[in-house]
Design a protein around this motif. Structure first.
Motif, PDB file in Angstrom:
ATOM      1  N   TYR A  35      77.136  88.474  95.917  1.00  0.00           N
ATOM      2  CA  TYR A  35      77.106  87.389  94.751  1.00  0.00           C
ATOM      3  C   TYR A  35      78.204  86.523  94.708  1.00  0.00           C
ATOM      4  O   TYR A  35      78.487  85.486  94.047  1.00  0.00           O
ATOM      5  CB  TYR A  35      77.154  88.222  93.505  1.00  0.00           C
ATOM      6  CG  TYR A  35      75.985  89.010  93.272  1.00  0.00           C
ATOM      7  CD1 TYR A  35      74.757  88.695  93.049  1.00  0.00           C
ATOM      8  CD2 TYR A  35      76.100  90.422  93.150  1.00  0.00           C
ATOM      9  CE1 TYR A  35      73.653  89.658  92.854  1.00  0.00           C
ATOM     10  CE2 TYR A  35      75.141  91.289  92.996  1.00  0.00           C
ATOM     11  CZ  TYR A  35      73.906  90.895  92.741  1.00  0.00           C
ATOM     12  OH  TYR A  35      72.877  91.736  92.710  1.00  0.00           O
ATOM     13  N   GLN A  36      78.932  86.454  95.947  1.00  0.00           N
ATOM     14  CA  GLN A  36      80.014  85.549  95.880  1.00  0.00           C
ATOM     15  C   GLN A  36      81.198  85.736  94.721  1.00  0.00           C
ATOM     16  O   GLN A  36      81.707  84.687  94.306  1.00  0.00           O
ATOM     17  CB  GLN A  36      79.892  84.110  96.336  1.00  0.00           C
ATOM     18  CG  GLN A  36      79.304  83.651  97.958  1.00  0.00           C
ATOM     19  CD  GLN A  36      78.015  84.623  97.893  1.00  0.00           C
ATOM     20  OE1 GLN A  36      76.954  84.248  97.145  1.00  0.00           O
ATOM     21  NE2 GLN A  36      77.593  85.263  99.039  1.00  0.00           N
ATOM     22  N   ASN A  37      81.061  86.963  94.399  1.00  0.00           N
ATOM     23  CA  ASN A  37      82.155  87.080  93.231  1.00  0.00           C
ATOM     24  C   ASN A  37      82.282  88.709  93.232  1.00  0.00           C
ATOM     25  O   ASN A  37      81.673  89.441  93.820  1.00  0.00           O
ATOM     26  CB  ASN A  37      81.224  86.842  91.900  1.00  0.00           C
ATOM     27  CG  ASN A  37      81.885  86.858  90.591  1.00  0.00           C
ATOM     28  OD1 ASN A  37      83.217  86.911  90.711  1.00  0.00           O
ATOM     29  ND2 ASN A  37      81.229  86.255  89.498  1.00  0.00           N
ATOM     30  N   TYR A  38      83.203  88.938  92.296  1.00  0.00           N
ATOM     31  CA  TYR A  38      83.571  90.338  92.252  1.00  0.00           C
ATOM     32  C   TYR A  38      83.974  90.797  90.844  1.00  0.00           C
ATOM     33  O   TYR A  38      84.641  89.861  90.171  1.00  0.00           O
ATOM     34  CB  TYR A  38      84.579  91.057  93.255  1.00  0.00           C
ATOM     35  CG  TYR A  38      85.776  90.099  93.658  1.00  0.00           C
ATOM     36  CD1 TYR A  38      87.002  90.293  92.650  1.00  0.00           C
ATOM     37  CD2 TYR A  38      85.645  88.967  94.026  1.00  0.00           C
ATOM     38  CE1 TYR A  38      88.108  89.370  92.862  1.00  0.00           C
ATOM     39  CE2 TYR A  38      86.808  88.003  94.044  1.00  0.00           C
ATOM     40  CZ  TYR A  38      88.069  88.367  93.599  1.00  0.00           C
ATOM     41  OH  TYR A  38      89.012  87.330  93.580  1.00  0.00           O
ATOM     42  N   PRO A  39      83.594  91.879  90.052  1.00  0.00           N
ATOM     43  CA  PRO A  39      83.774  92.374  88.902  1.00  0.00           C
ATOM     44  C   PRO A  39      85.151  92.682  88.781  1.00  0.00           C
ATOM     45  O   PRO A  39      85.601  92.841  87.405  1.00  0.00           O
ATOM     46  CB  PRO A  39      82.696  93.069  88.640  1.00  0.00           C
ATOM     47  CG  PRO A  39      82.441  93.874  90.098  1.00  0.00           C
ATOM     48  CD  PRO A  39      82.575  92.795  91.034  1.00  0.00           C
ATOM     49  N   ILE A  40      85.698  93.290  89.768  1.00  0.00           N
ATOM     50  CA  ILE A  40      86.978  94.118  89.344  1.00  0.00           C
ATOM     51  C   ILE A  40      88.369  93.352  90.107  1.00  0.00           C
ATOM     52  O   ILE A  40      88.333  92.870  90.952  1.00  0.00           O
ATOM     53  CB  ILE A  40      86.903  95.645  90.045  1.00  0.00           C
ATOM     54  CG1 ILE A  40      85.824  96.346  89.813  1.00  0.00           C
ATOM     55  CG2 ILE A  40      88.197  96.466  90.007  1.00  0.00           C
ATOM     56  CD1 ILE A  40      85.475  97.606  90.585  1.00  0.00           C
ATOM     57  N   VAL A  81      89.702 101.002  85.755  1.00  0.00           N
ATOM     58  CA  VAL A  81      89.176  99.832  86.558  1.00  0.00           C
ATOM     59  C   VAL A  81      89.354  98.524  85.744  1.00  0.00           C
ATOM     60  O   VAL A  81      88.897  98.817  84.497  1.00  0.00           O
ATOM     61  CB  VAL A  81      87.583 100.325  86.797  1.00  0.00           C
ATOM     62  CG1 VAL A  81      86.944  99.047  87.535  1.00  0.00           C
ATOM     63  CG2 VAL A  81      87.626 101.645  87.515  1.00  0.00           C
ATOM     64  N   ILE A  82      90.251  97.807  86.000  1.00  0.00           N
ATOM     65  CA  ILE A  82      90.585  96.575  85.144  1.00  0.00           C
ATOM     66  C   ILE A  82      89.493  95.494  85.793  1.00  0.00           C
ATOM     67  O   ILE A  82      89.652  95.177  86.893  1.00  0.00           O
ATOM     68  CB  ILE A  82      91.743  96.231  85.539  1.00  0.00           C
ATOM     69  CG1 ILE A  82      92.776  97.310  85.170  1.00  0.00           C
ATOM     70  CG2 ILE A  82      92.303  95.038  84.376  1.00  0.00           C
ATOM     71  CD1 ILE A  82      92.772  98.027  83.608  1.00  0.00           C
ATOM     72  N   ARG A 146      88.241  98.612  81.599  1.00  0.00           N
ATOM     73  CA  ARG A 146      88.901  97.650  80.646  1.00  0.00           C
ATOM     74  C   ARG A 146      88.836  96.188  81.128  1.00  0.00           C
ATOM     75  O   ARG A 146      88.951  96.187  82.523  1.00  0.00           O
ATOM     76  CB  ARG A 146      90.324  97.803  80.447  1.00  0.00           C
ATOM     77  CG  ARG A 146      90.690  99.455  79.698  1.00  0.00           C
ATOM     78  CD  ARG A 146      92.046  99.572  79.494  1.00  0.00           C
ATOM     79  NE  ARG A 146      92.347 100.730  78.932  1.00  0.00           N
ATOM     80  CZ  ARG A 146      93.624 101.205  78.808  1.00  0.00           C
ATOM     81  NH1 ARG A 146      94.654 100.567  79.235  1.00  0.00           N
ATOM     82  NH2 ARG A 146      93.722 102.524  78.254  1.00  0.00           N
ATOM     83  N   THR A 147      88.853  95.218  80.328  1.00  0.00           N
ATOM     84  CA  THR A 147      89.256  93.790  80.876  1.00  0.00           C
ATOM     85  C   THR A 147      90.724  93.641  81.043  1.00  0.00           C
ATOM     86  O   THR A 147      91.328  94.726  80.356  1.00  0.00           O
ATOM     87  CB  THR A 147      88.633  92.879  79.944  1.00  0.00           C
ATOM     88  OG1 THR A 147      89.218  92.906  78.650  1.00  0.00           O
ATOM     89  CG2 THR A 147      87.075  92.888  79.773  1.00  0.00           C
ATOM     90  N   MET A 148      91.159  92.567  81.604  1.00  0.00           N
ATOM     91  CA  MET A 148      92.512  92.430  81.728  1.00  0.00           C
ATOM     92  C   MET A 148      93.303  92.369  80.355  1.00  0.00           C
ATOM     93  O   MET A 148      94.063  92.899  80.022  1.00  0.00           O
ATOM     94  CB  MET A 148      92.946  91.188  82.514  1.00  0.00           C
ATOM     95  CG  MET A 148      92.584  91.292  83.894  1.00  0.00           C
ATOM     96  SD  MET A 148      92.872  89.924  84.873  1.00  0.00           S
ATOM     97  CE  MET A 148      91.809  88.732  84.456  1.00  0.00           C
ATOM     98  N   SER A 149      92.346  91.607  79.352  1.00  0.00           N
ATOM     99  CA  SER A 149      93.241  91.586  77.969  1.00  0.00           C
ATOM    100  C   SER A 149      93.131  92.816  77.323  1.00  0.00           C
ATOM    101  O   SER A 149      94.066  93.435  76.333  1.00  0.00           O
ATOM    102  CB  SER A 149      92.366  90.500  77.091  1.00  0.00           C
ATOM    103  OG  SER A 149      91.105  90.834  76.866  1.00  0.00           O
TER     104      SER A 149
END
Length: 194
Positions: A35-40, A81-82, A146-149
């Motif tokens: 996907y030319q993207n990464y979730p982590i 996992v952020i 978690r997300t970064m925030s």
């Protein structure tokens, strides 16, 4: 538990943690290729120290030996996992759940149902296979996503409230709940740019 017992006891938990960390890294790399993207954004892992295991067991009213730790604790090994956004968290959870050789032991979605203080995160404990010379056994690994925030909020809340005085905790509790809502709204707005 003696130091020697701890060292022997903890080894398969370390092996299970390595196993799940590699799985998460491979999923992130594969996601990036497709996907030319990464979730982590990044990963953090840890194994509970002997003293921390014993203190938790005593707090819960159990003996502080190896058998009690094995039978009563599912967070001896853990990985955080952020991710960038909430949708990334659910994507990672979905991909992990599709792996047929790990089993879900327990999960709590504190994103859809935040704790009263504003804490948000997705917790899932997987039973991870560890192969020994004499067979295979499952060991629990707790994954917190978690997300970064969310990670910023949880780290600051832990530092200020959990490790602080009762008086400080009461004063900061309402403020932290408001900060959690503010960060959630900010995150949702930023996700809208994608």
């Amino acid at each position: 538990m003696t130091e020697e017992e701890y060292v022997v006891f903890i080894q398969p938990y370390e092996d299970a943690l390595k196993n799940i960390r590699v799985r998460v890294e491979v999923l992130n790399d594969d996601y990036r290729r497709k996907y030319q993207n990464y979730p982590i954004h990044h990963l953090q892992d840890r194994i509970k120290k002997k003293e921390s295991i014993e203190q938790k067991l005593v707090r819960r009213g159990y003996g502080s030996d190896v058998e009690a730790a094995r039978d009563c604790l599912t967070d001896i090994s853990g990985i955080r996992v952020i991710c960038y956004f909430v949708r990334d968290i659910y994507a990672v959870v979905s991909l992990l759940k599709k792996q047929t050789d790990i089993v879900v032991i327990k999960e709590c979605d504190y994103i859809s149902n935040p704790k009263p203080n504003g804490y948000r995160s997705y917790h899932i404990v997987f039973g991870v296979p560890v192969y020994h010379t004499d067979g295979m056994e499952y060991y629990p690994v707790e994954i917190q996503l978690r997300t970064m925030s969310m990670d910023l909020w949880a780290s600051m809340e832990h530092r200020i409230c959990y490790k602080g005085s009762q008086k400080l905790e009461e004063k900061a509790a309402q403020d932290f709940k408001e900060y959690a809502e503010y960060l959630k709204n900010m995150e949702e707005e930023m996700e809208g740019y994608l």
